[in-house]
Scaffold this motif. Structure first.
Motif, PDB file in Angstrom:
ATOM      1  N   ARG A 438     -69.756  16.364  57.253  1.00  0.00           N
ATOM      2  CA  ARG A 438     -68.951  15.513  58.140  1.00  0.00           C
ATOM      3  C   ARG A 438     -69.313  15.621  59.627  1.00  0.00           C
ATOM      4  O   ARG A 438     -68.524  15.206  60.476  1.00  0.00           O
ATOM      5  N   ILE A 439     -70.499  16.173  59.946  1.00  0.00           N
ATOM      6  CA  ILE A 439     -70.782  16.385  61.365  1.00  0.00           C
ATOM      7  C   ILE A 439     -72.277  16.647  61.539  1.00  0.00           C
ATOM      8  O   ILE A 439     -72.977  16.963  60.578  1.00  0.00           O
ATOM      9  N   THR A 440     -72.787  16.520  62.749  1.00  0.00           N
ATOM     10  CA  THR A 440     -74.151  16.938  63.068  1.00  0.00           C
ATOM     11  C   THR A 440     -74.054  18.385  63.520  1.00  0.00           C
ATOM     12  O   THR A 440     -73.920  18.678  64.714  1.00  0.00           O
ATOM     13  N   ARG A 508     -67.655  19.030  51.375  1.00  0.00           N
ATOM     14  CA  ARG A 508     -66.904  20.011  52.164  1.00  0.00           C
ATOM     15  C   ARG A 508     -67.384  19.989  53.622  1.00  0.00           C
ATOM     16  O   ARG A 508     -68.584  19.989  53.893  1.00  0.00           O
ATOM     17  N   PRO A 509     -66.455  19.994  54.587  1.00  0.00           N
ATOM     18  CA  PRO A 509     -66.854  19.933  55.995  1.00  0.00           C
ATOM     19  C   PRO A 509     -67.381  21.263  56.519  1.00  0.00           C
ATOM     20  O   PRO A 509     -67.135  22.324  55.941  1.00  0.00           O
ATOM     21  N   CYS A 510     -68.095  21.189  57.625  1.00  0.00           N
ATOM     22  CA  CYS A 510     -68.566  22.370  58.345  1.00  0.00           C
ATOM     23  C   CYS A 510     -67.374  23.236  58.739  1.00  0.00           C
ATOM     24  O   CYS A 510     -66.324  22.733  59.159  1.00  0.00           O
ATOM     25  N   VAL A 511     -67.520  24.550  58.619  1.00  0.00           N
ATOM     26  CA  VAL A 511     -66.412  25.454  58.948  1.00  0.00           C
ATOM     27  C   VAL A 511     -66.124  25.472  60.453  1.00  0.00           C
ATOM     28  O   VAL A 511     -65.063  25.945  60.883  1.00  0.00           O
ATOM     29  N   LEU A 512     -67.066  24.994  61.251  1.00  0.00           N
ATOM     30  CA  LEU A 512     -66.877  24.993  62.702  1.00  0.00           C
ATOM     31  C   LEU A 512     -66.552  23.615  63.255  1.00  0.00           C
ATOM     32  O   LEU A 512     -66.573  23.426  64.471  1.00  0.00           O
TER      33      LEU A 512
END
Length: 585
Positions: A438-440, A508-512
């Motif tokens: 969900r992110i770069t 699953r999204p990045c934990v950060l």
């Protein structure tokens, strides 16, 4: 007013002071923070693009519309943007245009050390190279003036040390009185059919001659005369090292590194006994000076590889190092995926299945590192899918089943879409895993077209990866939870055995990830020391939260989970055959 700014912050300020209307970029270290700072200037329309080619074309469009515009990228991004850049050199500009490129000598976060100065020469456009944050701001403003004066795109070259180093910058007010952007039809200049391009090419060549003449008298190229025994031609961060290591040498400091002010260089060469060129990476200036018949020493003493440092410069000139250190050598700290990273379970499963993994550019490239050891190739953005498509064409049926491409969501939208289209079109029987977090993530958690948010934090359409892959012609698509090892392994086995293209998308999204409500932390895990047998199965994940504690009596040690690092992803619990890992009390 003065502020302490990084080079990237100063470039952003320079864009604001220059009256820029549009800024576009794709994130990439060391250039990322330029746009992240430009967005704070609400007068500028700032946005992330899916890749560097699109970013450049967006900025070109703004220039054609009469507004000043800027595009920013790291050095390898120019490879992606080269196609429009070369033709833009022919068309010239409407409003002033600047392409900022940040090189990465020593490859702190890159896959190669290419020298972007070669692109300026290849595309026949001028390039400025600042030596500190003040020049980053000033040269950005100057670049727009040169762009409009000479009807040319202008490149501004930074590097890791300039981009991230900080120094004092004197701020100024934005320029006023710029023309109002408007549509002006001029197809002879802007439509690059062969007939029009043939007319524009001589203009490009004449423009370089005029720029070189301008550089001979312009203040951004200057002679600093001291001891005439040694004369040094240099630019950018190398100038700072020269001034530190060789304070008594005479210096020709170049602000424009292409085209070179050869008349000024001849004048300087005549004033010194021995002439040197000090530059990072390629002998870019050196070769042109030698081609002009001027004797100069350069790469005979300075390496073509790696970052120039004061210590390396001292060694090149046979001077004592002069540095003192009492710090003991620190243990190595190899890069690692974060605790709870959704990619870890995927690479563990790929390792267990003995897959041949064609990798890509992102956090997940760390799947190459031990103990996961689950990446076999990595070339450039988007190459994982294309490489897999090619590899399976030379293998027998059983070998083909081992080939799996892995690619992140941002990288997939960057240059992976065309590759998957090729794979579907030619029916290459390989499996593609799109690691959708969900992110770069690698460059600092910037948004992309699949995240549903823009650079200015506005909600927007989010690309549906399942529908996109379906539209490209992929008939077999599975969405899996990468923290569920059984589900992940089963999906990989099914698709690897399928004799046609297939896609697995993790969810699953990045934990950060910085946006609230996207990542949900689980309950912290702990190791029951009475049940732990010391088998070390959990260590095969390489999770930083899992430590190995040797037994004080010299017997077999046991695992320990640091509660401050654990995110509760639950992957390690699934590996333990002795039920020694559970939720912490």
């Amino acid at each position: 007013m003065k502020e302490i700014l990084s080079g990237n912050e100063a470039i952003a300020r320079g864009a604001f002071e220059a009256g820029v209307k549009v800024a576009s970029a794709y994130p990439g270290t060391p250039s990322t923070e330029i746009l992240e700072n430009i967005v704070n200037y609400k007068e500028i329309d700032s946005s992330w693009a899916p890749n560097e080619k699109v970013a450049l074309e967006v900025a070109i469009g703004a220039s054609f519309g009469g507004g000043r515009s800027i595009a920013c990228m790291k050095h390898v991004g120019v490879n992606v943007a080269a196609d429009p850049l070369f033709t833009f050199s022919y068309t010239g500009v409407g409003g002033g245009f600047v392409l900022v490129v940040a090189d990465d000598p020593e490859m702190h976060s890159s896959q190669n050390e290419q020298d972007s100065r070669n692109y300026a020469r290849f595309a026949k456009v001028p390039m400025l190279e600042p030596a500190d944050s003040q020049e980053c701001k000033d040269f950005t403003r100057l670049a727009f003036e040169l762009s409009e004066q000479f009807d040319t795109p202008v490149m501004l070259r930074s590097c890791t040390r300039i981009s991230h180093g900080k120094s004092i910058v004197a701020l100024a007010e934005p320029v006023t009185g710029l023309p109002t952007p408007k549509l002006v039809k001029n197809p002879t200049k802007l439509v690059m059919l062969p007939g029009n391009a043939k007319i524009r090419h001589p203009f490009v060549e004449e423009r370089l001659v005029k720029l070189a003449e301008h550089g001979t008298t312009a203040s951004f190229n200057r002679m600093e005369m001291c001891d005439t025994e040694v004369g040094i031609i240099t630019a950018g961060v190398s100038y700072q090292y020269v001034r530190e290591v060789l304070p008594t040498a005479s210096v020709l400091k170049l602000g424009m590194v292409y085209p070179l002010p050869m008349a000024l260089i001849r004048e300087f060469a005549a004033k010194v006994k021995t002439l040197y060129v000090v530059e990072e990476l390629d002998p870019f200036i050196e070769e042109q000076v030698k081609a002009a018949g001027i004797a100069v020493i350069g790469k005979e003493i300075i390496s073509r590889c790696g970052e120039l440092t004061p210590g390396r410069l001292r060694k090149a000139f046979g001077l004592p190092d002069g540095t003192q250190t009492t710090v003991e050598k620190l243990p190595g700290r190899p890069p690692n995926m974060c605790p709870g990273c959704p990619h870890r379970g995927v690479f563990y499963s790929l390792n267990q299945l003995k897959a041949y993994v064609t990798g890509d550019i992102g956090c997940y490239t760390l799947g190459f590192m031990p103990p996961l050891n689950a990446m076999d190739t990595c070339v450039c953005m988007g190459a994982s899918i294309s490489t897999a498509s090619g590899i399976v064409r030379v293998l027998d049926p059983e070998e083909k089943k081992k080939v799996v491409a892995v690619i992140g969501d941002s990288t997939f939208l960057h240059t992976g879409v065309n590759s998957l289209m090729e794979m579907a079109y030619n029916q290459s029987p390989a499996t593609v895993v799109i690691l959708d977090n969900r992110i770069t993530a690698m460059t600092g958690r910037q948004d992309n077209p699949a995240s549903g948010w823009t650079l200015s934090d506005g909600q927007t359409n989010a690309v549906d990866l399942v529908q996109l892959c379906t539209a490209l012609g992929i008939r077999h698509i599975q969405v899996v939870d990468p923290l569920d090892l059984d589900q992940t392994r089963k999906a990989l086995q099914e698709e690897m055995n399928r004799p046609e293209p297939s896609v697995i998308i993790t969810n699953r999204p990045c934990v950060l990830v910085k946006r609230e409500g996207v990542f949900q932390k689980g309950l912290v895990l702990s190791v029951d020391q009475d049940h732990c047998t010391g088998c070390k199965a959990c260590l095969k994940l390489g999770c930083p939260a899992i430590e190995w504690q040797p037994a004080p009596d010299g017997k077999k040690g046991k695992a320990f989970i640091d509660p401050l690092l654990c995110t509760g992803c639950d992957v390690c619990r699934q590996l333990c055959k002795f039920n020694a890992i559970g939720r912490a009390q």
